[in-house]
Design a protein around this motif. Sequence first.
Motif, short mmCIF file in Angstrom:
data_model
loop_
_atom_site.label_atom_id
_atom_site.label_comp_id
_atom_site.label_asym_id
_atom_site.label_seq_id
_atom_site.Cartn_x
_atom_site.Cartn_y
_atom_site.Cartn_z
N LYS A 82 -14.40 27.77 2.32
CA LYS A 82 -13.72 26.11 2.38
C LYS A 82 -13.17 25.53 3.44
CE LYS A 82 -11.98 28.06 -2.26
NZ LYS A 82 -11.36 29.58 -3.35
N VAL A 83 -12.54 26.08 4.24
CA VAL A 83 -12.17 24.85 5.54
C VAL A 83 -13.20 24.20 5.82
CG1 VAL A 83 -11.04 24.98 7.33
CG2 VAL A 83 -10.52 26.69 5.62
N PRO A 129 -17.81 17.14 5.96
CA PRO A 129 -18.44 16.58 5.82
C PRO A 129 -17.57 15.47 4.76
CG PRO A 129 -19.22 18.39 4.63
CD PRO A 129 -17.99 18.78 5.50
N LEU A 130 -18.65 14.20 4.12
CA LEU A 130 -17.36 13.29 2.72
C LEU A 130 -18.85 13.78 2.40
CD1 LEU A 130 -17.40 11.20 6.10
CD2 LEU A 130 -16.29 9.89 4.52
N SER A 131 -19.85 13.85 3.01
CA SER A 131 -20.66 14.21 1.49
C SER A 131 -20.99 16.18 1.49
CB SER A 131 -22.45 14.08 1.56
OG SER A 131 -21.66 12.60 0.94
N PRO A 132 -20.41 17.42 0.82
CA PRO A 132 -20.62 18.11 0.74
C PRO A 132 -21.99 18.72 1.15
CG PRO A 132 -19.32 17.84 -1.23
CD PRO A 132 -19.85 16.63 -0.94
N ALA A 133 -22.62 19.61 1.97
CA ALA A 133 -23.86 20.87 2.01
C ALA A 133 -23.91 21.20 0.65
CB ALA A 133 -23.78 21.01 3.34
N PRO A 170 -18.57 25.62 -0.92
CA PRO A 170 -18.01 25.91 -1.62
C PRO A 170 -17.29 24.58 -1.87
CG PRO A 170 -16.81 26.63 0.00
CD PRO A 170 -18.40 26.67 0.54
N ARG A 171 -17.77 24.61 -3.85
CA ARG A 171 -16.98 22.76 -4.33
C ARG A 171 -17.30 23.85 -5.30
NH1 ARG A 171 -22.32 22.15 -2.48
NH2 ARG A 171 -23.71 20.93 -3.90
N PRO A 172 -16.56 23.17 -7.09
CA PRO A 172 -15.10 22.34 -6.08
C PRO A 172 -14.04 23.47 -5.25
CG PRO A 172 -14.91 22.42 -8.84
CD PRO A 172 -16.49 22.72 -8.01
N GLY A 173 -12.85 23.25 -4.76
CA GLY A 173 -12.07 24.25 -4.63
C GLY A 173 -10.78 23.46 -3.96
N SER A 174 -9.48 24.10 -3.25
CA SER A 174 -8.55 23.58 -2.55
C SER A 174 -8.64 23.09 -1.55
CB SER A 174 -7.50 24.22 -3.71
OG SER A 174 -7.60 26.29 -2.93
N GLY A 204 -9.09 16.47 1.66
CA GLY A 204 -9.78 17.38 0.97
C GLY A 204 -10.46 16.22 -0.05
N GLN A 205 -11.58 16.97 -1.26
CA GLN A 205 -12.90 15.67 -1.48
C GLN A 205 -11.67 15.30 -2.40
OE1 GLN A 205 -15.50 14.96 -0.69
NE2 GLN A 205 -15.36 16.22 1.19
#
Length: 257
Positions: free
Chosen positions: A232-233, A238-242, A246-250, A256-257
Amino acid sequence: MNRYLLMSATVCLLCFSALSALAPAAENAASPAGDVADSHAPAGVLADLRGVVSARQDGGDPRTLAKDAPVFVSDTLATGPADKGKVVFADDSVLEIGPDSEVRIAEFAYDTTDRDNFRQGIHMAKGLFRYATGKIVAHDPDRLHIESPLASIGIRGTTTDHLIQVREEITDGKPERIVETELHALRQSKSKTEVVVTHLSKPVSLKKEDAAASLVPKKPTVTRTLTEAEKKVFAEIPLSPAPFDPRPGSSLLGGGQ
Protein backbone atom coordinates in the motif's frame (compact mmCIF):
# COMPACT_ATOMS: atom_id res chain seq x y z
CA MET A 1 28.41 40.33 -71.60
CA ASN A 2 31.29 40.01 -69.17
CA ARG A 3 29.35 42.13 -66.68
CA TYR A 4 26.43 39.66 -66.76
CA LEU A 5 28.77 36.69 -66.31
CA LEU A 6 30.38 38.37 -63.30
CA MET A 7 26.97 39.05 -61.72
CA SER A 8 25.89 35.42 -62.24
CA ALA A 9 29.07 34.10 -60.65
CA THR A 10 28.58 36.42 -57.68
CA VAL A 11 25.00 35.21 -57.13
CA CYS A 12 26.10 31.54 -57.28
CA LEU A 13 28.84 32.19 -54.75
CA LEU A 14 26.38 33.84 -52.34
CA CYS A 15 23.92 30.94 -52.67
CA PHE A 16 26.67 28.41 -52.03
CA SER A 17 27.77 30.28 -48.89
CA ALA A 18 24.20 30.39 -47.55
CA LEU A 19 23.65 26.68 -48.14
CA SER A 20 26.95 25.88 -46.42
CA ALA A 21 25.91 27.87 -43.37
CA LEU A 22 22.57 26.05 -43.18
CA ALA A 23 24.09 22.56 -43.55
CA PRO A 24 25.08 22.06 -39.88
CA ALA A 25 21.61 23.13 -38.70
CA ALA A 26 19.95 20.75 -41.14
CA GLU A 27 22.24 17.94 -40.01
CA ASN A 28 21.34 18.58 -36.36
CA ALA A 29 17.64 18.67 -37.17
CA ALA A 30 17.95 15.30 -38.87
CA SER A 31 19.39 13.64 -35.75
CA PRO A 32 17.03 11.06 -34.19
CA ALA A 33 14.90 12.66 -31.46
CA GLY A 34 15.81 9.92 -28.99
CA ASP A 35 19.56 10.49 -29.19
CA VAL A 36 21.19 12.09 -26.15
CA ALA A 37 24.78 12.52 -27.21
CA ASP A 38 25.89 15.82 -25.69
CA SER A 39 25.98 16.91 -22.06
CA HIS A 40 23.55 19.78 -22.63
CA ALA A 41 20.75 17.66 -24.09
CA PRO A 42 17.90 16.65 -21.77
CA ALA A 43 18.12 13.17 -20.26
CA GLY A 44 14.33 13.01 -20.29
CA VAL A 45 11.17 14.95 -19.54
CA LEU A 46 8.81 15.33 -16.61
CA ALA A 47 5.98 13.53 -18.37
CA ASP A 48 3.45 13.95 -15.57
CA LEU A 49 3.18 15.51 -12.12
CA ARG A 50 0.88 16.30 -9.26
CA GLY A 51 1.64 19.34 -7.16
CA VAL A 52 5.17 20.72 -7.44
CA VAL A 53 8.37 19.05 -8.62
CA SER A 54 11.55 21.12 -8.36
CA ALA A 55 14.94 20.61 -9.99
CA ARG A 56 18.29 22.01 -8.96
CA GLN A 57 21.70 21.78 -10.57
CA ASP A 58 24.76 21.46 -8.32
CA GLY A 59 25.24 24.81 -6.64
CA GLY A 60 22.35 26.39 -8.52
CA ASP A 61 18.96 27.76 -7.58
CA PRO A 62 15.93 25.45 -7.67
CA ARG A 63 13.54 25.72 -10.60
CA THR A 64 9.94 24.58 -10.66
CA LEU A 65 9.23 22.08 -13.42
CA ALA A 66 6.08 22.20 -15.53
CA LYS A 67 4.67 19.14 -17.24
CA ASP A 68 6.88 18.07 -20.19
CA ALA A 69 9.76 20.21 -18.90
CA PRO A 70 13.24 18.81 -19.64
CA VAL A 71 15.24 17.00 -16.97
CA PHE A 72 19.03 17.18 -17.21
CA VAL A 73 22.03 15.24 -15.94
CA SER A 74 23.07 16.54 -12.49
CA ASP A 75 19.51 17.65 -11.72
CA THR A 76 18.39 16.90 -8.16
CA LEU A 77 14.61 16.44 -8.24
CA ALA A 78 12.51 16.99 -5.12
CA THR A 79 8.85 16.70 -4.13
CA GLY A 80 6.84 17.89 -1.13
CA PRO A 81 4.55 15.85 1.13
CA ALA A 82 1.65 15.90 -1.36
CA ASP A 83 3.62 15.92 -4.65
CA LYS A 84 4.48 13.31 -7.28
CA GLY A 85 6.35 13.26 -10.57
CA LYS A 86 7.07 10.93 -13.47
CA VAL A 87 10.29 11.20 -15.48
CA VAL A 88 10.47 9.43 -18.85
CA PHE A 89 14.04 9.12 -20.11
CA ALA A 90 15.14 9.12 -23.75
CA ASP A 91 15.62 5.33 -23.67
CA ASP A 92 11.99 4.89 -22.47
CA SER A 93 12.97 3.98 -18.91
CA VAL A 94 10.71 5.55 -16.29
CA LEU A 95 11.41 6.96 -12.83
CA GLU A 96 8.34 7.74 -10.74
CA ILE A 97 8.92 9.92 -7.70
CA GLY A 98 6.62 9.71 -4.70
CA PRO A 99 5.79 12.29 -2.04
CA ASP A 100 8.50 13.96 0.08
CA SER A 101 11.33 12.50 -2.01
CA GLU A 102 14.68 13.54 -3.43
CA VAL A 103 16.72 11.95 -6.24
CA ARG A 104 19.67 12.99 -8.40
CA ILE A 105 20.13 12.16 -12.09
CA ALA A 106 23.83 11.35 -11.80
CA GLU A 107 24.50 10.38 -15.42
CA PHE A 108 22.70 9.59 -18.64
CA ALA A 109 23.77 8.96 -22.22
CA TYR A 110 21.71 7.37 -24.94
CA ASP A 111 23.39 7.79 -28.31
CA THR A 112 21.87 5.33 -30.78
CA THR A 113 24.82 5.88 -33.13
CA ASP A 114 27.25 4.68 -30.45
CA ARG A 115 25.92 1.98 -28.13
CA ASP A 116 29.19 1.98 -26.23
CA ASN A 117 28.02 5.38 -24.95
CA PHE A 118 24.87 4.05 -23.23
CA ARG A 119 24.76 4.75 -19.49
CA GLN A 120 22.34 5.74 -16.74
CA GLY A 121 22.95 6.65 -13.11
CA ILE A 122 20.34 7.46 -10.47
CA HIS A 123 21.12 8.39 -6.85
CA MET A 124 18.12 8.16 -4.54
CA ALA A 125 18.49 10.25 -1.37
CA LYS A 126 15.16 9.86 0.43
CA GLY A 127 11.53 8.96 -0.14
CA LEU A 128 9.62 6.68 -2.51
CA PHE A 129 10.56 5.64 -6.05
CA ARG A 130 9.44 3.29 -8.79
CA TYR A 131 11.81 2.52 -11.65
CA ALA A 132 11.06 0.64 -14.88
CA THR A 133 13.96 -0.29 -17.13
CA GLY A 134 14.31 0.84 -20.74
CA LYS A 135 16.51 0.30 -23.77
CA ILE A 136 19.80 0.90 -21.96
CA VAL A 137 19.24 -2.06 -19.64
CA ALA A 138 17.88 -4.15 -22.54
CA HIS A 139 21.21 -3.55 -24.29
CA ASP A 140 23.42 -4.09 -21.24
CA PRO A 141 22.22 -4.16 -17.59
CA ASP A 142 25.70 -3.19 -16.41
CA ARG A 143 25.21 0.27 -17.95
CA LEU A 144 22.65 1.13 -15.24
CA HIS A 145 23.84 2.29 -11.81
CA ILE A 146 21.26 2.96 -9.10
CA GLU A 147 22.50 4.01 -5.67
CA SER A 148 20.91 4.76 -2.32
CA PRO A 149 22.59 5.90 0.89
CA LEU A 150 23.05 2.28 2.04
CA ALA A 151 23.18 0.25 -1.17
CA SER A 152 23.86 -0.12 -4.86
CA ILE A 153 21.19 -1.78 -6.95
CA GLY A 154 21.60 -3.69 -10.20
CA ILE A 155 18.52 -4.43 -12.27
CA ARG A 156 17.92 -6.81 -15.15
CA GLY A 157 14.72 -5.89 -17.01
CA THR A 158 11.95 -5.26 -14.50
CA THR A 159 10.08 -2.75 -12.34
CA THR A 160 11.37 -2.03 -8.85
CA ASP A 161 10.11 -0.05 -5.86
CA HIS A 162 12.30 1.74 -3.34
CA LEU A 163 11.67 3.31 0.07
CA ILE A 164 14.34 5.32 1.92
CA GLN A 165 13.35 6.62 5.33
CA VAL A 166 15.47 9.33 6.94
CA ARG A 167 15.35 11.75 9.83
CA GLU A 168 16.77 15.23 9.96
CA GLU A 169 19.00 16.31 12.84
CA ILE A 170 21.04 19.38 13.72
CA THR A 171 24.66 18.53 14.48
CA ASP A 172 27.05 21.32 15.48
CA GLY A 173 24.56 23.83 14.15
CA LYS A 174 24.34 22.15 10.74
CA PRO A 175 21.48 20.01 9.35
CA GLU A 176 22.31 16.34 8.98
CA ARG A 177 20.29 13.61 7.28
CA ILE A 178 20.34 10.24 9.04
CA VAL A 179 19.20 7.14 7.14
CA GLU A 180 17.03 4.88 9.28
CA THR A 181 15.83 2.12 6.93
CA GLU A 182 15.69 1.20 3.25
CA LEU A 183 13.45 -1.23 1.38
CA HIS A 184 14.15 -2.32 -2.21
CA ALA A 185 11.66 -4.63 -3.95
CA LEU A 186 11.21 -6.44 -7.25
CA ARG A 187 7.61 -5.84 -8.36
CA GLN A 188 7.33 -7.45 -11.81
CA SER A 189 8.99 -10.70 -12.83
CA LYS A 190 10.00 -11.38 -16.43
CA SER A 191 12.34 -13.85 -18.13
CA LYS A 192 15.77 -13.73 -16.45
CA THR A 193 14.62 -10.96 -14.13
CA GLU A 194 16.99 -10.25 -11.26
CA VAL A 195 17.60 -7.41 -8.85
CA VAL A 196 20.91 -7.42 -6.97
CA VAL A 197 21.11 -5.25 -3.86
CA THR A 198 24.60 -4.77 -2.44
CA HIS A 199 24.83 -3.56 1.16
CA LEU A 200 27.96 -3.64 3.34
CA SER A 201 29.80 -5.15 0.33
CA LYS A 202 27.51 -8.22 0.33
CA PRO A 203 25.09 -8.70 -2.61
CA VAL A 204 21.70 -10.38 -2.30
CA SER A 205 19.59 -11.45 -5.26
CA LEU A 206 15.84 -10.90 -5.72
CA LYS A 207 14.20 -13.04 -8.44
CA LYS A 208 10.52 -13.32 -7.52
CA GLU A 209 7.71 -10.79 -7.53
CA ASP A 210 7.41 -8.84 -4.27
CA ALA A 211 10.76 -10.14 -3.01
CA ALA A 212 12.44 -7.39 -1.01
CA ALA A 213 15.73 -6.46 0.60
CA SER A 214 15.34 -4.70 3.96
CA LEU A 215 18.32 -2.62 5.07
CA VAL A 216 19.42 -0.76 8.17
CA PRO A 217 22.83 0.80 8.83
CA LYS A 218 25.64 -1.50 9.98
CA LYS A 219 23.53 -4.68 9.92
CA PRO A 220 23.25 -7.45 7.30
CA THR A 221 20.53 -7.33 4.66
CA VAL A 222 17.30 -9.20 5.38
CA THR A 223 15.47 -10.68 2.38
CA ARG A 224 11.75 -11.36 2.65
CA THR A 225 8.38 -10.87 0.93
CA LEU A 226 6.65 -7.50 0.99
CA THR A 227 3.83 -7.15 3.49
CA GLU A 228 0.40 -5.93 2.41
CA ALA A 229 0.99 -2.67 4.29
CA GLU A 230 4.25 -2.12 2.36
CA LYS A 231 2.47 -2.75 -0.95
CA LYS A 232 0.00 0.00 0.00
CA VAL A 233 2.89 2.35 0.72
CA PHE A 234 4.43 1.62 -2.69
CA ALA A 235 1.04 2.18 -4.33
CA GLU A 236 1.44 5.83 -3.26
CA ILE A 237 4.30 6.34 -5.73
CA PRO A 238 2.68 6.49 -9.19
CA LEU A 239 0.05 8.90 -10.43
CA SER A 240 -1.65 5.95 -12.14
CA PRO A 241 -1.63 2.66 -10.17
CA ALA A 242 0.00 -0.37 -11.75
CA PRO A 243 -1.89 -3.67 -12.06
CA PHE A 244 0.01 -5.07 -9.08
CA ASP A 245 -0.83 -2.12 -6.79
CA PRO A 246 -3.58 -2.65 -4.19
CA ARG A 247 -6.54 -0.28 -4.68
CA PRO A 248 -8.53 1.32 -3.38
CA GLY A 249 -6.79 1.72 -0.06
CA SER A 250 -6.00 4.16 2.68
CA SER A 251 -2.91 6.32 2.35
CA LEU A 252 -0.04 5.51 4.71
CA LEU A 253 2.03 8.42 3.41
CA GLY A 254 1.18 11.77 1.85
CA GLY A 255 -0.13 12.15 -1.66
CA GLY A 256 -2.79 9.45 -1.64
CA GLN A 257 -5.02 8.73 -4.60
